[in-house]
Every structure is written in C-alpha cells, then in structure tokens.
Design an enzyme around this catalytic site. Structure first.
Site, PDB file in Angstrom:
ATOM      1  N   GLN A  56       2.665   1.857  -3.334  1.00  0.00           N
ATOM      2  CA  GLN A  56       1.751   2.353  -4.349  1.00  0.00           C
ATOM      3  C   GLN A  56       1.342   3.797  -4.067  1.00  0.00           C
ATOM      4  O   GLN A  56       1.217   4.614  -4.985  1.00  0.00           O
ATOM      5  CB  GLN A  56       0.503   1.473  -4.408  1.00  0.00           C
ATOM      6  CG  GLN A  56      -0.592   1.954  -5.345  1.00  0.00           C
ATOM      7  CD  GLN A  56      -0.182   1.941  -6.806  1.00  0.00           C
ATOM      8  OE1 GLN A  56       0.734   1.211  -7.189  1.00  0.00           O
ATOM      9  NE2 GLN A  56      -0.841   2.746  -7.618  1.00  0.00           N
ATOM     10  N   GLU A  57       1.163   4.119  -2.807  1.00  0.00           N
ATOM     11  CA  GLU A  57       0.673   5.452  -2.438  1.00  0.00           C
ATOM     12  C   GLU A  57       1.716   6.540  -2.665  1.00  0.00           C
ATOM     13  O   GLU A  57       1.400   7.608  -3.188  1.00  0.00           O
ATOM     14  CB  GLU A  57       0.234   5.463  -0.968  1.00  0.00           C
ATOM     15  CG  GLU A  57      -1.080   4.742  -0.694  1.00  0.00           C
ATOM     16  CD  GLU A  57      -2.285   5.534  -1.164  1.00  0.00           C
ATOM     17  OE1 GLU A  57      -2.128   6.696  -1.568  1.00  0.00           O
ATOM     18  OE2 GLU A  57      -3.400   4.972  -1.133  1.00  0.00           O
ATOM     19  N   SER A  58       2.962   6.302  -2.242  1.00  0.00           N
ATOM     20  CA  SER A  58       3.933   7.393  -2.196  1.00  0.00           C
ATOM     21  C   SER A  58       5.254   7.098  -2.868  1.00  0.00           C
ATOM     22  O   SER A  58       6.103   7.996  -2.973  1.00  0.00           O
ATOM     23  CB  SER A  58       4.213   7.756  -0.736  1.00  0.00           C
ATOM     24  OG  SER A  58       4.872   6.670  -0.081  1.00  0.00           O
ATOM     25  N   ILE A 114       0.841  -1.202   0.000  1.00  0.00           N
ATOM     26  CA  ILE A 114       0.000   0.000   0.000  1.00  0.00           C
ATOM     27  C   ILE A 114       0.874   1.248   0.000  1.00  0.00           C
ATOM     28  O   ILE A 114       0.659   2.196  -0.776  1.00  0.00           O
ATOM     29  CB  ILE A 114      -0.938   0.004   1.225  1.00  0.00           C
ATOM     30  CG1 ILE A 114      -2.039  -1.059   1.078  1.00  0.00           C
ATOM     31  CG2 ILE A 114      -1.549   1.392   1.442  1.00  0.00           C
ATOM     32  CD1 ILE A 114      -3.200  -0.680   0.197  1.00  0.00           C
ATOM     33  N   TYR A 116      -4.931   0.556  -9.058  1.00  0.00           N
ATOM     34  CA  TYR A 116      -4.413   0.576  -7.688  1.00  0.00           C
ATOM     35  C   TYR A 116      -4.507  -0.817  -7.057  1.00  0.00           C
ATOM     36  O   TYR A 116      -3.533  -1.329  -6.491  1.00  0.00           O
ATOM     37  CB  TYR A 116      -5.224   1.591  -6.889  1.00  0.00           C
ATOM     38  CG  TYR A 116      -4.812   1.799  -5.456  1.00  0.00           C
ATOM     39  CD1 TYR A 116      -3.962   2.840  -5.113  1.00  0.00           C
ATOM     40  CD2 TYR A 116      -5.298   0.979  -4.435  1.00  0.00           C
ATOM     41  CE1 TYR A 116      -3.598   3.061  -3.790  1.00  0.00           C
ATOM     42  CE2 TYR A 116      -4.936   1.183  -3.118  1.00  0.00           C
ATOM     43  CZ  TYR A 116      -4.088   2.226  -2.790  1.00  0.00           C
ATOM     44  OH  TYR A 116      -3.729   2.435  -1.481  1.00  0.00           O
TER      45      TYR A 116
END
Length: 745
Positions: free
Chosen positions: A604-606, A601, A713
């Site tokens: 993928q997010e940052s 997570i 995502y």
C-alpha cells in the site's frame, strides 16, 4: 546481481532438463556418466563466458560514459571520436549499446559551435539520422530526433534549423522559442516580392508565440518575439487578464509579478495603472487569502457587462474559508450569497461555493448551523456531502435511512453503501440483508470481505474468495503461447534488466512504460499482463505492479500483490532478544507482526518501488520518515546511519517492521489501529478513539475515520493482508482478529 542470478538459475534449469532427457535414453552407465559430465561442463563454460562478457561490456560502458564526460569538459571530443566509436563497437550485443551511442552523440553535439566545419556537422547529422532510421521504434528515437535541434542551433545553421522544425516538433519550451526566433530572423532576412505571403508567415509566427506566452509564466530568450508581437498590437489588457487567470489558478505569485513588470511596455498610461492595480490585487489574494473579504465586498469593475477578475473570487473562496475557524459561532452563508450576487456568479458557481462552505464548517456544533446544514445537503444532492453526513450519522449512531436515500443512484451502488443499507434493514428484513451481503461477498474489496464475515460470524468469513475460488494465474511472455512474440520484445527487456543492474531504476521504469504503452493493438492487454508476470519472475516487483495497473488486470491478484522480498520479511520478523529502551512497551519485539500484514503495508505504501519518496520525505518500500527511522533504530537497537539507507530494501524492512512492532505493542493484534497510526500518526488515532468513546463497532469505527486517505488506507491494508494469506497458502486465513472484530472502539 539479480540479472546474473536469474541467468544462472535458467542455465541450471536447462542443465537439469538435459540430465532428465538423457536419463530416459538408457545408455551404458559409463557413457551416461560421461555425457552428463560433458553436458555440465559445457553449460558451465557457456554460463561463465556469457557472464564474463557481460561484466566486461558493462565496465566498458561505464568507462565510456566517464571518458565522454571528461572529453566534453576538456573540449576534445572530436579529437578522440575514433576511440569512442571503437569502444562502442566492442559493445556488440550489449543491451545498452544504443545508450552508449546516445552518450557519444550528446558529447559530439556539445562540442559543436559556429566554427565547426560544415562537413563535420553534416557527418554527425547523418550518423544520428542513420540511428533513427535503423531503430524507428526504439525508446531513444525521440531523444535522437530532439538532439538534432541542438546540433543545428550550436552550428548556427538557421536554414537547417527551420527546415528540420517543419518535419519534427521541438518538445522543450526553450527549443520551441528558439525555432520561432529562427523563423522570425529568417523571415526578416529573406527578400520576398510577395509581401502578402511574407505578412502571413509573420502572423503565423506571432500567433504561435502568443499561445506560448499565454500558457507559460516566463519564456526564455523571447525579447525579439515579444517586441514583434507587441508591435502588431498583440499585447492587450484582455490578454493580460487571460494570462493572469492561468497564473492565478496555478497559485503562481512570482508569475504574476513577472507579468506586472511587462506593463511599462504598453501604451496608454490609464490602462497601465488599472491593469497594474488589478495584478497587485491578485498577488495579494494569493499571499493573503483573508483579503478576499475586503476585495469581494466591493462592487467589481466590469467590461462588456462581465466582472473583471471574477475568476480570482471564484478560486480564492475555498482558500479564504480555510482562514476562518471551524468552530466559529453560528457560521452563516448569507454574506457570501451577497458576494456571489455582486460578482455575477451562476447557479452552478453558487452551488460550488455552498458546498465549499458546508465542508469547511461541517462539524460545527452550532444547532442553528446544523439544522441549516442538513437541509442544504438534502437540497444540493451532492454525494460528497451526503457521504460525509452518513459517516457522521454512523459515529453518532443515529438512523442512516434518510441519508442513504439521499444518495444518487451511482452512490447507492458503491460497495460501502450497499453494505450499510443491508445492515440498516437487518432487523426489519434479514432475508434482504442476507441477499445483499451474499452478492457483495462475491466481489473484491474490504466491504465484500466484511460482508463475508457477517454471513459467517463463527469463522469471520475465512473462506471469502473475492469471486475467485481458484486464483487466476497470469501467463508469462516466455510461455510457449508467446513464442513468436518474445523474441521481438526481448531486446527491450534486456535493456530494462541492464538498467536495473546498474541501479538506474528510474530509467528502467521509463523504458518499461514505453514498452507496455507502445505495444501493437492486437492482444495488447494480454501482452501487458504476460510482460507483468515476466517482470515479477525477474524480481522487478515495482514494474510488475505498474504493468498490472497499466493493463487494468484487476482480476490477477498475483500480479497486483507479488511475493516481493519475502525472505527479507522472514529475517526481519524473526524474534530476537534485546533490551528495549526505557519508555517503550516491553512487548514490542515479543508481540509478532505477521508477514502478510507487513507486506500489505509495504504494498500500500510504495507499490514495491524501492525509490518511492513522498512530498513529506517518507522513503522506500515502507515509506519511513527519516525521523521515524532514527527513533525506531534507537528503540529496537537496529543499525541506521542516514536517510539514504531507507532506499535499501532490507534496511527499510528491518526498520519498518520494527516500527509496526512498536505500534502492535500499543494496539495489540489490532491492524485497524496499527495501520491508522502508521498512516496518520498515533496522536490522531487517540483522538478518534476518544471521540468514539468505546461505543462503536469495528465497521462503524472504520467508516467514520475522518481522513479519506487513512480510511482507504486501512481498508486496503486489511484486504491486501487477507489476499496475501491466500497467496501464501495459509491454512487458516483470517479476515479480522478477535481484537479487531469483537471490541468496541
């Protein structure tokens, strides 16, 4: 203190190697012990001395910056120039000595004015030019070059300013205008006998000004240039419309208003009124897209058989469509076809309008529209529409064959549609299905992993190796193979390390990209990969990922998915006893979130950027909204003061994993639903589940997620999770859980 820790570890490793080497010499025991103790003492002294020197220089650097800021404010920089230079000299071997010199240059330049003695200005100019000459490839070279423009400008050295601009191009818009003003002023004061040459020079100035005027909403200090341009007849209605088109494309309502204020300077009242009216229409279209209906229904004004403001009609149409309800009764394209005819749209422009119309009303339930929609999709041959129709067929559980065949050759080769083609023919040609899925399972990605699971349903493809039975390990720039290159790159790497030590992560990233993008062509990609591995070794995880992207090092999974902040995830995911807030699922801290999923997570997010901040104000590694962080902290009884804390890795990970635990309590062990909710919100997941109505298999649900971003995502997160399981040497890696794979959605 990440940099100092790394230095300490390196010294300890060298000490250990020294011990090992000495052990094989078999000296007398007393001499052996004495040598070991002496070596250890020497290394300790060297380490302490280096660390103390660096800390002292760092403190000096920071104090110098503050002194210079104060001196600029008090207008006494020159009075203490000798002091500042001595402080800079004390920074010998400090990585940011050039930054200190830059701060000194900037302060000196700010103190220069028209009364500054020419010899003082010239001396400063020579200092800056010397820095440029001695550091031709340094990151700061461009800044030094640009600073000379400000020096000439502050000193009001018109001749030097113009002459320098002939060698170096000014980068800022303000300085470009200043150069043109200086050239125009110089051109007007020179008494040349060659009027033709003078006219040509003036024309060149005006031409360059016109290009800037056309490309920018507003120009600083351009009154004289505008007047000279206007006097030469440069300002015409055609130019106004040309600029208006640029501003309209940028949705720049203020720019159009500014453009309208200039109209009073034009000659010809009739033309002024007409152009002013057209500019007002453009502003109205931006402010109120629904006004396009009235605007487009009228026949356009034309000039040379070309419809004026056609660009506005073309660009406003998608915005206009968004003002119409998606579920309107029997949407028809016929009225817009008439608009297109009135405004002389080409066949290609008409096609783009029709695609926009279909996308707006795609899910409209009118049988008449649906019949027309399907016929038009087959006629238009646009993969974006065909793929959307495929996803509709998937969640409606109807035959995909017609739509798969409607894809372009390029579209059919996408992993997703190869997977679905194989599944579609599974009953009629199981051998072909197996062939397609087998080939697909040797590639990287969500659908290759899903194909592996289909081929081995008992283990769900846990042996999937994404084309790499043995993981590729990237070399580091410190490896022996790069022994000749590392010394050349070391100064830049030390600058990056020190900037990060000072928590100037943005500046460090700029310098990192400059380093990678300006490497010599010979083995450039190999060096970029080796530098990215070095970055991960220094715990510069965001830079390592960034470097792997720049290098297109897609095969190096370890570079793309580093073990970032691993110990923080261990701490955050350790079970702890607490009484949960009322109304929250009681399983939220007892249902474990896996470390690999939490890291997937975050990746993928940052992409491991500590300072990542979205347009919606989501912050940090796990991109938490302050409101979500505050609520989660309350539910999970975690510390949280303000949104600035979300840029701290441990704080962010504690709250992010706690929020994942809440979602896990709602959707137990189902990463598809958890990731969807994390990205798009729980309310949307509930809506999608209600639409699916318990009829969709896992692959069907994922493929039919309506949001492009959320669909990608989810696929990325599940794939990253499996990669992290492999990278962390999990004994029994899992592609999909029972709760994900076996249920109906």
């Amino acid at each position: 203190m990440r940099y100092l820790k790394h230095t300490s570890i390196s010294l300890l490793m060298l000490t250990a190697l020294s011990f090992s080497a000495l052990a094989h010499q078999h000296p007398p025991k007393s001499a052996h012990k004495s040598n070991l103790a002496q070596t250890q003492t020497q290394w300790t002294k060297a380490r302490n001395a280096d660390e103390l020197k660096r800390m002292t220089q760092r403190a000096t650097f920071l104090q110098l910056e503050n002194l210079l800021k104060s001196a600029v404010k008090n207008n006494n920089v020159s009075d203490n120039a000798e002091l500042y230079l001595k402080l800079i000299e004390s920074l010998k071997d400090y990585p940011l000595k050039m930054d200190a010199m830059t701060a000194y240059f900037d302060a000196r330049i700010k103190s220069v004015n028209q009364t500054t003695p020419p010899e003082e200005v010239n001396a400063l100019k020579q200092e800056i030019e010397q820095a440029i000459a001695q550091n031709p490839t340094h990151f700061l070279r461009t800044r030094w070059e640009q600073s000379l423009f400000t020096l000439f400008q502050n000193a009001n050295d018109l001749e030097g300013f113009v002459h320098y601009a002939q060698r170096v191009k000014p980068s800022s818009l303000e300085m470009q205008i200043a150069v043109l003003n200086a050239e125009l002023q110089q051109d007007g004061t020179e008494n040349t006998t060659d009027k033709k040459q003078d006219s040509n020079a003036n024309t060149h100035i005006i031409s360059r000004y016109e290009q800037l005027w056309l490309a920018n909403s507003k120009l600083p200090n351009d009154a004289q240039l505008w007047a000279a341009w206007y006097a030469r007849g440069g300002r015409t209605a055609a130019k106004v419309y040309q600029k208006a088109e640029t501003l309209f494309a940028q949705n720049d309502e203020n720019g159009l208003a500014q453009l309208a204020t200039e109209l009073h300077r034009m000659t010809g009242e009739n033309e002024d009124e007409k152009v002013a009216a057209q500019l007002q229409l453009l502003q109205t279209l931006i402010k109120t897209p629904a006004s396009l209906a009235e605007f487009s229904a009228r026949l356009p004004m034309t000039e040379n058989n070309t419809a004026l403001l056609k660009f506005a009609v073309l660009q406003s149409f998608p915005r206009y469509l968004r003002t119409l309800p998606e579920n309107m009764k029997d949407p028809s394209f016929a009225p817009y076809a008439q608009w297109a005819k009135n405004w002389q749209l080409t066949d290609m422009e008409m096609r783009e309008w029709e695609i926009a119309f279909l996308n707006r009303f795609f899910d409209n339930e009118s049988p008449l529209f649906q019949q027309w929609r399907d016929a038009e999709i087959l006629k238009l041959n646009a993969d974006s529409l065909t793929e959307r129709r495929l996803r509709m067929a998937i969640w409606q559980k109807t035959d995909l064959t017609l739509w798969l065949n409607a894809l372009s050759d390029e579209g059919r080769q996408k992993q997703e549609w190869r997977y679905w083609f194989a599944k579609t023919i599974e009953k009629s040609d199981s051998q072909k299905t197996t062939e397609i899925w087998t080939a697909l399972s040797h590639e990287r990605g969500f659908y290759p992993m899903l194909a592996a699971a289909k081929l081995d349903p008992q283990t769900r493809g846990k042996h999937y190796h994404f084309g790499q039975p043995q993981l590729l390990v990237a070399p580091s720039i410190t490896d022996e193979a790069w022994a000749d290159e590392f010394p050349k790159l070391k100064p830049a790497l030390e600058e990056i390390a020190e900037l990060r030590q000072l928590d100037r992560l943005g500046a460090a990233k700029q310098r990192w990209r400059f380093l990678l993008e300006n490497l010599p062509a010979d083995q450039k990609k190999e060096k970029q990969i080796a530098l990215s591995q070095y970055a991960n070794q220094q715990n510069w995880f965001d830079l390592g990922v960034d470097g792997s992207i720049i290098a297109k090092a897609f095969d190096y999974i370890q570079l793309r998915l580093p073990m970032a902040y691993s110990h923080y995830y261990d701490i955050a995911l350790k079970p702890r006893r607490l009484t949960l807030s009322k109304g929250k699922p009681q399983a939220s801290r007892n249902t474990p979130i896996s470390k690999t999923f939490a890291m997937a997570i975050s990746r993928q997010e940052s992409a491991w950027n500590l300072q990542a901040q979205s347009s919606a104000n989501a912050r940090g590694l796990m991109q938490l909204l302050p409101s979500t962080a505050k609520a989660t902290a309350s539910h999970a009884k975690l510390p949280y003061t303000d949104e600035a804390e979300l840029f701290k890795p441990l704080n962010n990970i504690l709250l992010g994993t706690a929020y994942l635990a809440e979602l896990n309590a709602k959707y137990p062990n189902n990463r598809i639903l958890i990731a969807s909710a994390y990205n798009a919100g729980e309310h949307r997941v509930e809506k999608w589940l209600a639409r699916a109505n318990g009829k969709l298999e896992m692959d069907e649900f994922v493929a039919s997620i309506p949001f492009y971003e959320t669909r990608g995502y989810v696929q990325n997160v599940l794939t990253y999770d499996f990669y992290y399981q492999r990278l962390q040497n999990k004994e029994d890696p899992q592609t999909f859980s029972n709760e994900e794979y076996d249920r109906l959605y």
